[in-house]
Design an enzyme around this catalytic site. Structure first.
Site, PDB file in Angstrom:
ATOM      1  N   HIS A  78       9.049 -26.763   0.495  1.00 15.10           N
ATOM      2  CA  HIS A  78       8.160 -27.770  -0.192  1.00 15.10           C
ATOM      3  C   HIS A  78       7.120 -27.314  -0.792  1.00 15.10           C
ATOM      4  O   HIS A  78       6.407 -28.025  -1.281  1.00 15.10           O
ATOM      5  CB  HIS A  78       7.935 -28.894   0.925  1.00 15.10           C
ATOM      6  CG  HIS A  78       9.020 -29.438   1.445  1.00 15.10           C
ATOM      7  ND1 HIS A  78       9.837 -30.432   1.300  1.00 15.10           N
ATOM      8  CD2 HIS A  78       9.684 -28.893   2.763  1.00 15.10           C
ATOM      9  CE1 HIS A  78      10.644 -30.691   2.059  1.00 15.10           C
ATOM     10  NE2 HIS A  78      10.694 -29.953   2.830  1.00 15.10           N
TER      11      HIS A  78
ATOM     12  N   LYS B 188     -13.267   1.563  -1.779  1.00 18.45           N
ATOM     13  CA  LYS B 188     -14.250   1.955  -0.686  1.00 18.45           C
ATOM     14  C   LYS B 188     -15.406   2.611  -1.335  1.00 18.45           C
ATOM     15  O   LYS B 188     -16.426   2.206  -1.202  1.00 18.45           O
ATOM     16  CB  LYS B 188     -13.652   2.599   0.398  1.00 18.45           C
ATOM     17  CG  LYS B 188     -12.584   1.750   1.324  1.00 18.45           C
ATOM     18  CD  LYS B 188     -12.132   2.686   2.516  1.00 18.45           C
ATOM     19  CE  LYS B 188     -11.340   2.021   3.519  1.00 18.45           C
ATOM     20  NZ  LYS B 188     -10.667   2.772   4.621  1.00 18.45           N
TER      21      LYS B 188
ATOM     22  N   GLU C  59       0.921  -1.250  -0.102  1.00 21.41           N
ATOM     23  CA  GLU C  59      -0.085   0.057   0.021  1.00 21.41           C
ATOM     24  C   GLU C  59       0.764   1.239  -0.125  1.00 21.41           C
ATOM     25  O   GLU C  59       0.424   2.266  -0.474  1.00 21.41           O
ATOM     26  CB  GLU C  59      -1.009   0.096   1.291  1.00 21.41           C
ATOM     27  CG  GLU C  59      -2.195  -0.720   0.993  1.00 21.41           C
ATOM     28  CD  GLU C  59      -3.192  -0.433   2.219  1.00 21.41           C
ATOM     29  OE1 GLU C  59      -3.015   0.469   3.053  1.00 21.41           O
ATOM     30  OE2 GLU C  59      -4.176  -1.069   2.015  1.00 21.41           O
TER      31      GLU C  59
HETATM   32  O1  PA5 Z   1      -3.118   1.300   5.843  1.00 21.64           O
HETATM   33  C1  PA5 Z   1      -4.410   1.973   5.542  1.00 21.64           C
HETATM   34  O2  PA5 Z   1      -4.640   2.996   5.587  1.00 21.64           O
HETATM   35  C2  PA5 Z   1      -5.494   0.942   5.216  1.00 21.64           C
HETATM   36  O3  PA5 Z   1      -5.167  -0.453   4.688  1.00 21.64           O
HETATM   37  C3  PA5 Z   1      -6.634   1.005   6.223  1.00 21.64           C
HETATM   38  O4  PA5 Z   1      -5.851   0.378   7.524  1.00 21.64           O
HETATM   39  C4  PA5 Z   1      -7.698   0.095   6.097  1.00 21.64           C
HETATM   40  O5  PA5 Z   1      -8.387   0.472   4.955  1.00 21.64           O
HETATM   41  C5  PA5 Z   1      -8.638   0.294   7.241  1.00 21.64           C
HETATM   42  O6  PA5 Z   1      -9.045   1.557   7.387  1.00 21.64           O
HETATM   43  P1  PA5 Z   1      -9.755   2.127   8.662  1.00 21.64           P
HETATM   44  O7  PA5 Z   1      -8.562   1.963   9.828  1.00 21.64           O
HETATM   45  O8  PA5 Z   1     -10.102   3.465   8.423  1.00 21.64           O
HETATM   46  O9  PA5 Z   1     -11.094   1.192   8.999  1.00 21.64           O
END
Ligand code: PA5
Length: 425
Positions: free
Chosen positions: A302, A416, A273
């Protein structure tokens, strides 16, 4: 405490590896990159000094720890992966009282009730934005389940969210009795394991929060050190970047420790990310990224080792090696006259595991596959805190190498929004 073994990078063909001079070629950028990171006002390396949070976390976990038998985390992505990793690394592999529901599969939501007793359960709703549909729907569901039992939901929920305008903030404000922990606004989900997001679950499981933070601080001090030799995060980022430029577009993390399997999951999100981005800071379309792959030693010898040794040479292998796996566990020898198993005589599982790791490392090296080994003395709060910070800080440097914003996630936000749109149609 954490050491790098980089010797195999220069032991392989230069087309696939890195010489010492290459690894050091960017060292004069450290100060510049640190200044840039500083200007981004990210709290992942400063929040660990927040004494107030630390004290509140310890107080809160001490207060509720013994009131409940089970803890269930409602959350997803950066709000849940850290706790999953902490639970596996520092807890018992098979016995647990904390469960993390990082999905919305109805079977998962139903079956959790087979192993918990709602009356004795505290739910932690963790969502930075307070708006994530998966987490909100989990919350709505379990709130109703609690109320269906005639229980007061305020006694069974604790929320961790930031102070923006997410629904969860509103709920927490309206329902004074639901304990709320504020997440710092300048720490993103995937960088938040060393804030209340990871520290509260850690405290509830009885782990030493102070030691976790202590390990993290030691590594943070390396991160802020402009001396290349003493800055492991910068060294790691340099290696990842330079090898990506040589076509190693995938990073395989291979812990040789069952308890670090989920650490590779946690890192998978962090790298993917943070670095997978369409546009750089000059506004140019770059579509860059390093694909993280999780593996596990010895299991994947394996399963994946054939591909890793002989398939496309497009990966950097990062071995996580643990020196001390606890007391030696000997392999008994019930067939003393059987020559075919002589090689196991007097060998412990500890030795077998370490030797198999060396075998894998050597075979990759012979096949010109770049690999590094990150060594920790043992798995404990301090080393885990340091590992979290090592990879978070390296990822921050990596973002600067690519001139991208490592801290946003427009691709996640888009999916989202589209889900919301489709459900509203
Ligand atoms: O790292 C990030 O920003 C995302 O992976 C969020 O952790 C994930 O989308 C969950 O979002 P939130 O904590 O707002 O529910």
């Amino acid at each position: 405490m954490i050491t790098f073994n980089l010797q195999n990078l220069s032991a392989i063909d230069s087309a696939h590896g890195l010489s010492k001079a290459e690894i050091e070629s960017h060292k004069d950028k450290i100060s510049n990159y640190l200044a840039k990171i500083d200007s981004r006002d990210q709290g992942f390396y400063t929040e660990i000094d927040n004494e107030e949070t630390r004290a509140r976390v310890i107080q809160c976990t001490n207060n509720v720890k013994d009131k409940f038998e089970y803890f269930v985390i409602l959350g997803i992505g950066g709000s849940s992966l850290g706790a999953i990793c902490l639970q596996q690394a520092l807890g018992h592999l098979y016995k647990r009282n904390l469960f993390v529901l990082d999905n919305i599969d109805p079977e998962m939501l139903r079956e959790i009730e087979d192993v918990i007793d709602l009356e004795k359960t505290l739910f932690l709703t963790i969502t930075k934005s307070g708006n994530t549909p998966e987490t909100l729907s989990q919350y709505f569901y379990f709130r109703k389940r609690i109320e269906d039992q005639g229980l007061n939901f305020e006694d069974h929920f604790l929320t961790i969210t930031d102070s923006s305008d997410g629904l969860l903030t509103k709920i927490a404000l309206e329902t004074e009795n639901v304990d709320e922990f504020e997440m710092p606004l300048n720490v993103g989900g995937r960088f938040s394991v060393l804030t209340s997001v990871g520290l509260i679950p850690a405290g509830l499981m009885g782990f030493d929060v102070e030691k976790l933070l202590h390990g993290a601080k030691k590594m943070r001090n390396q991160f802020l050190n402009p001396k290349f030799e003493e800055n492991l995060p910068f060294q790691l980022a340099t290696i990842q970047y330079l090898l990506e430029q040589k076509g190693k577009t995938m990073n395989v993390m291979i812990p040789y420790a069952q308890k670090l399997e989920k650490f590779a999951d946690w890192y998978r999100q962090l790298l993917a990310e943070s670095i997978g981005k369409a546009v750089n800071e000059k506004g140019e379309t770059v579509n860059i990224g390093i694909t993280p792959i999780k593996a596990l030693g010895v299991t994947d010898q394996h399963s994946q080792a054939q591909l890793y040794n002989e398939g496309p040479n497009d990966k950097l292998f990062m071995f996580l090696s643990v020196l001390n796996h606890g007391p030696e566990l000997d392999i008994p020898n019930p067939y003393p006259n059987e020559e075919s198993v002589d090689f196991l005589k007097g060998v412990s599982f500890n030795k077998l595991l370490a030797t198999e790791m060396q075998g894998t490392i050597q075979s990759l090296t012979q096949n010109n596959r770049p690999n590094i080994t990150i060594e920790i003395p043992e798995i404990n709060e301090e080393t885990l805190g340091a590992l979290f910070m090592l990879f978070e800080a390296a990822t921050a440097f990596l973002g600067e190498f690519y001139e991208i914003d490592a801290f946003n996630q427009p691709g996640v936000e888009l999916s989202k929004q589209l889900t919301r749109k489709m459900l509203s149609e």
